[in-house]
Design an enzyme around this catalytic site. Structure first.
Site, PDB file in Angstrom:
ATOM      1  N   SER A  63       0.795  -1.234   0.000  1.00  0.00           N
ATOM      2  CA  SER A  63       0.000   0.000   0.000  1.00  0.00           C
ATOM      3  C   SER A  63       0.824   1.280   0.000  1.00  0.00           C
ATOM      4  O   SER A  63       0.267   2.361  -0.177  1.00  0.00           O
ATOM      5  CB  SER A  63      -0.950   0.016   1.203  1.00  0.00           C
ATOM      6  N   LYS A  66       0.382   3.445  -2.959  1.00  0.00           N
ATOM      7  CA  LYS A  66      -0.778   4.313  -3.078  1.00  0.00           C
ATOM      8  C   LYS A  66      -0.394   5.790  -2.982  1.00  0.00           C
ATOM      9  O   LYS A  66      -1.123   6.654  -3.484  1.00  0.00           O
ATOM     10  CB  LYS A  66      -1.811   3.949  -2.015  1.00  0.00           C
ATOM     11  N   TYR A 190      -4.486  -2.347  -9.748  1.00  0.00           N
ATOM     12  CA  TYR A 190      -4.292  -2.266  -8.292  1.00  0.00           C
ATOM     13  C   TYR A 190      -3.360  -3.371  -7.793  1.00  0.00           C
ATOM     14  O   TYR A 190      -2.381  -3.108  -7.071  1.00  0.00           O
ATOM     15  CB  TYR A 190      -5.649  -2.348  -7.598  1.00  0.00           C
ATOM     16  N   TYR A 242      -4.021   3.386   8.129  1.00  0.00           N
ATOM     17  CA  TYR A 242      -5.346   2.782   8.297  1.00  0.00           C
ATOM     18  C   TYR A 242      -5.944   3.220   9.634  1.00  0.00           C
ATOM     19  O   TYR A 242      -5.860   4.396   9.989  1.00  0.00           O
ATOM     20  CB  TYR A 242      -5.259   1.250   8.165  1.00  0.00           C
ATOM     21  N   VAL A 260       1.367  -3.719   3.958  1.00  0.00           N
ATOM     22  CA  VAL A 260       1.365  -4.992   4.670  1.00  0.00           C
ATOM     23  C   VAL A 260       2.569  -5.869   4.326  1.00  0.00           C
ATOM     24  O   VAL A 260       2.749  -6.938   4.916  1.00  0.00           O
ATOM     25  CB  VAL A 260       0.047  -5.774   4.442  1.00  0.00           C
TER      26      VAL A 260
END
Length: 308
Positions: A63, A66, A190, A242, A260
């Site tokens: 992530s 992103k 993605y 998160y 992760v």
């Protein structure tokens, strides 16, 4: 304390710790990574690159990618992006579907899975998936000045094979009209950008522009405007970990984005770009030792965006 000494002390302390968290096993390829690994790197705005531990071993950035896809998408569509993705912390797990129902298919922010899938959909406009994936990879290679960075195809395949909840998120958003392409196309982009493999050294290089007001400090060339760099950093601070984002801001006090795969990209505005990697995760899916390492380093160097 000199930064090089601080990095060495942090790496030595992390090497001694036995409670290292748990590697992500729901993506089978990530579950194979040695939890004893630890690397940390800093690239300063004055041109120094300092590393310790396993800083040159590539890992799946997941992530953290992103941050870079958000940067690209903002370059493509500007603030129109915020009509399709929110800017608020989620307070829920990164793969939660709950909020989408209450908020009519608009993801809470671009760093949870649903938000990043919409960003992937934006990057697909006018492109085939292969072209969009190539654009993302070339952008990261450009930021690092390193063409050796690749996508780990085995990780991408592992994500696609087990990504049932991501398929659910994509289909749900499609039902609200917030995906403009077929869900499997947006998901293909993605899964592949999450599977980009980088070392701490490379990742810290990629974050330089955010630590330097949107400019590459090595060349002086602008990547994004200073205002956009500030806003991306703001998103990292409030949403980058998160439902553990508030705790990271409380303990570390700098913008950060986790993945992760165990990596964290940290930004000390005006000073340095940081990257840390330790595969074991805490309960929120963030690197356990990576978070502790950045907390210790920030304290040692008196780094905080809240400091006078």
């Amino acid at each position: 304390m000199p930064l090089e000494q601080a990095l060495a002390e942090v790496a030595a302390e992390m090497a001694e710790r036995t409670d290292r968290g748990d590697v992500a096993t729901y993506i089978p390829q990530l579950g194979k990574v040695d939890p004893k690994k630890f690397g940390i790197a800093a690239v300063t705005n004055d041109g120094r690159t300092l590393v310790a531990g396993d800083a040159d071993q590539a890992f799946s950035i997941q992530s953290i990618s992103k941050v870079f896809t958000l940067t690209l998408a903002l370059g493509n569509v500007g603030d129109a992006l915020w009509k399709r993705v929110g800017r608020e912390p989620s307070g829920n797990p990164f793969n939660s579907i709950v909020q989408l129902e209450h908020e009519n298919g608009i993801p809470r922010n671009p760093f949870i899975n649903a938000g990043a899938i919409v960003i992937s959909d934006i990057l697909l406009a006018g492109h085939q998936p292969r072209e969009a994936i190539g654009e993302i990879l070339r952008f990261i290679q450009f930021l690092c000045d390193d063409e050796t960075i690749i996508i780990d195809r085995e990780v991408a395949a592992s994500e696609r094979a087990t990504g049932y909840r991501n398929f659910a998120l994509a289909n749900y958003m499609k039902s609200f009209g917030n995906l403009h392409h077929a869900p499997e196309l947006a998901l293909g982009v993605y899964f592949h950008h999450c599977a980009i493999a980088m070392s701490c050294r490379q990742l810290a290089m990629a974050g330089r522009f955010l630590a330097n007001g949107g400019k590459n400090p090595a060349t002086g060339h602008s990547v994004v405007s200073a205002e956009r760099a500030r806003r991306i950093c703001a998103m990292m601070l409030t949403c980058g970990h998160y439902d553990g984002s508030g705790d990271f801001a409380f303990r570390v006090g700098i913008p950060g984005k986790s993945g992760v795969g165990g990596g964290i990209l940290g930004i000390v505005p005006g000073v340095a770009s940081l990257a840390v990697w330790s595969p074991g995760l805490n309960a929120n899916g963030n690197s356990k030792l990576g978070s502790l390492a950045l907390e210790k380093l920030a304290r040692m160097m008196n780094w905080s965006i809240f400091a006078p």
